[in-house]
Design an enzyme around this catalytic site. Structure first.
Site, PDB file in Angstrom:
ATOM      1  N   SER A 163       0.854  -1.192   0.000  1.00 30.40           N
ATOM      2  CA  SER A 163       0.000   0.000   0.000  1.00 30.40           C
ATOM      3  C   SER A 163       0.883   1.232   0.000  1.00 30.40           C
ATOM      4  O   SER A 163       2.107   1.143   0.198  1.00 30.40           O
ATOM      5  CB  SER A 163      -0.936   0.006   1.219  1.00 30.40           C
ATOM      6  OG  SER A 163      -0.201   0.143   2.422  1.00 30.40           O
ATOM      7  N   LEU A 206      -3.454   1.559   6.726  1.00 33.24           N
ATOM      8  CA  LEU A 206      -3.748   2.699   5.858  1.00 33.24           C
ATOM      9  C   LEU A 206      -3.122   2.549   4.473  1.00 33.24           C
ATOM     10  O   LEU A 206      -2.044   1.981   4.323  1.00 33.24           O
ATOM     11  CB  LEU A 206      -3.226   3.995   6.475  1.00 33.24           C
ATOM     12  CG  LEU A 206      -3.963   4.560   7.685  1.00 33.24           C
ATOM     13  CD1 LEU A 206      -3.297   5.862   8.121  1.00 33.24           C
ATOM     14  CD2 LEU A 206      -5.442   4.777   7.400  1.00 33.24           C
ATOM     15  N   HIS A 217       3.278  -5.127   2.938  1.00 35.88           N
ATOM     16  CA  HIS A 217       2.661  -5.702   4.132  1.00 35.88           C
ATOM     17  C   HIS A 217       3.008  -7.170   4.315  1.00 35.88           C
ATOM     18  O   HIS A 217       3.278  -7.614   5.434  1.00 35.88           O
ATOM     19  CB  HIS A 217       1.134  -5.579   4.053  1.00 35.88           C
ATOM     20  CG  HIS A 217       0.634  -4.183   4.171  1.00 35.88           C
ATOM     21  ND1 HIS A 217       0.243  -3.629   5.365  1.00 35.88           N
ATOM     22  CD2 HIS A 217       0.466  -3.206   3.232  1.00 35.88           C
ATOM     23  CE1 HIS A 217      -0.160  -2.386   5.158  1.00 35.88           C
ATOM     24  NE2 HIS A 217      -0.027  -2.108   3.879  1.00 35.88           N
ATOM     25  N   LEU A 266       4.493 -10.904   2.221  1.00 35.31           N
ATOM     26  CA  LEU A 266       4.948 -11.790   1.147  1.00 35.31           C
ATOM     27  C   LEU A 266       4.730 -13.205   1.658  1.00 35.31           C
ATOM     28  O   LEU A 266       5.238 -13.574   2.712  1.00 35.31           O
ATOM     29  CB  LEU A 266       6.434 -11.557   0.849  1.00 35.31           C
ATOM     30  CG  LEU A 266       7.212 -12.656   0.123  1.00 35.31           C
ATOM     31  CD1 LEU A 266       6.618 -12.928  -1.242  1.00 35.31           C
ATOM     32  CD2 LEU A 266       8.679 -12.290   0.009  1.00 35.31           C
ATOM     33  N   TYR A 279      16.089 -10.469   3.006  1.00 36.27           N
ATOM     34  CA  TYR A 279      15.756  -9.245   2.285  1.00 36.27           C
ATOM     35  C   TYR A 279      17.002  -8.492   1.838  1.00 36.27           C
ATOM     36  O   TYR A 279      16.981  -7.826   0.790  1.00 36.27           O
ATOM     37  CB  TYR A 279      14.835  -8.374   3.146  1.00 36.27           C
ATOM     38  CG  TYR A 279      13.452  -8.975   3.241  1.00 36.27           C
ATOM     39  CD1 TYR A 279      12.596  -8.952   2.148  1.00 36.27           C
ATOM     40  CD2 TYR A 279      13.031  -9.625   4.393  1.00 36.27           C
ATOM     41  CE1 TYR A 279      11.349  -9.541   2.199  1.00 36.27           C
ATOM     42  CE2 TYR A 279      11.782 -10.219   4.460  1.00 36.27           C
ATOM     43  CZ  TYR A 279      10.945 -10.181   3.355  1.00 36.27           C
ATOM     44  OH  TYR A 279       9.722 -10.779   3.403  1.00 36.27           O
TER      45      TYR A 279
END
Length: 209
Positions: free
Chosen positions: A99, A113, A124, A126, A170
């Site tokens: 988002s 939000l 948000h 994976l 990551y």
């Protein structure tokens, strides 16, 4: 909210997103209606499949889902262009939901939000289907998602939070650790990770946009 655990248990070429194939020939329709593998934006119609994969992935590990079903529906309704699903034979096998966010770092309210027309994507979740883990699908999907984000005008970076043991995963995808996150969920604490997307000119030159 929390990025999916990929390497253990839950928690190329230039491409364009494509819509499901439609075959007009009735003689070939049974065999070729569904593509063998495709990457596309998710829609609210995919929400149940998304939530089922997410619930199985996270509940057994942390007892918490990053997104409720209502939140999945909300984000896929508001910003489907910030999502990506990997489908094989018409079945969802992995997904990312993001988002928009407009501040330097993620705050607690970022969990629910979407800020339209923002330069930052908050990733948000994976998640990979339990039958498809340990196959590198999480890394492949994340790579394709980040290359896709490069093609979206106005986007400059992606942020996510993850538990400390996932930081190396990551980092291998190009994220940099920013430090402890201000977000906490129950007893869980997170590290914030950042990926710089570069400008649109870079995207066109390097990602086939």
């Amino acid at each position: 909210m929390m990025a999916q655990q990929v390497s253990s248990s839950p928690f190329l070429k230039p491409f364009y997103l494509k819509t499901p194939l439609t075959v007009s020939s009735p003689l070939r329709q049974r065999r070729h209606t569904l593509p063998a593998s495709e990457f596309r934006n998710l829609t609210p119609q995919d929400a149940i499949s998304v939530f089922e994969i997410e619930r199985e992935a996270f509940i057994s590990v942390s007892g918490e889902c990053p997104l409720t079903l209502d939140e999945v529906l909300s984000f896929l309704g508001q910003c489907p262009e910030l999502s990506m699903g990997w489908f094989e034979g018409g079945q969802l096998v992995a997904f990312i939901i993001g988002s928009g966010w407009d501040k330097e770092s993620l705050a607690q309210e970022a969990l629910t939000l979407h800020i339209p027309d923002s330069p930052t994507v908050h990733i948000h979740v994976l998640s990979v289907h339990r039958h498809c883990r340990q196959q590198g699908k999480g890394s492949i999907l994340l790579w394709r998602y980040l290359q896709y984000l490069r093609c979206l005008p106005g986007l400059r970076r992606a942020l996510l939070i993850c538990e400390e043991f996932l930081v190396p995963f990551y980092e291998k995808s190009g994220f940099k650790e920013k430090g402890p996150s201000a977000i906490s969920v129950g007893s869980l604490h997170f590290r914030e990770m950042e990926y710089m997307l570069g400008g649109l000119a870079y995207a066109r030159r390097n990602s086939g946009c």
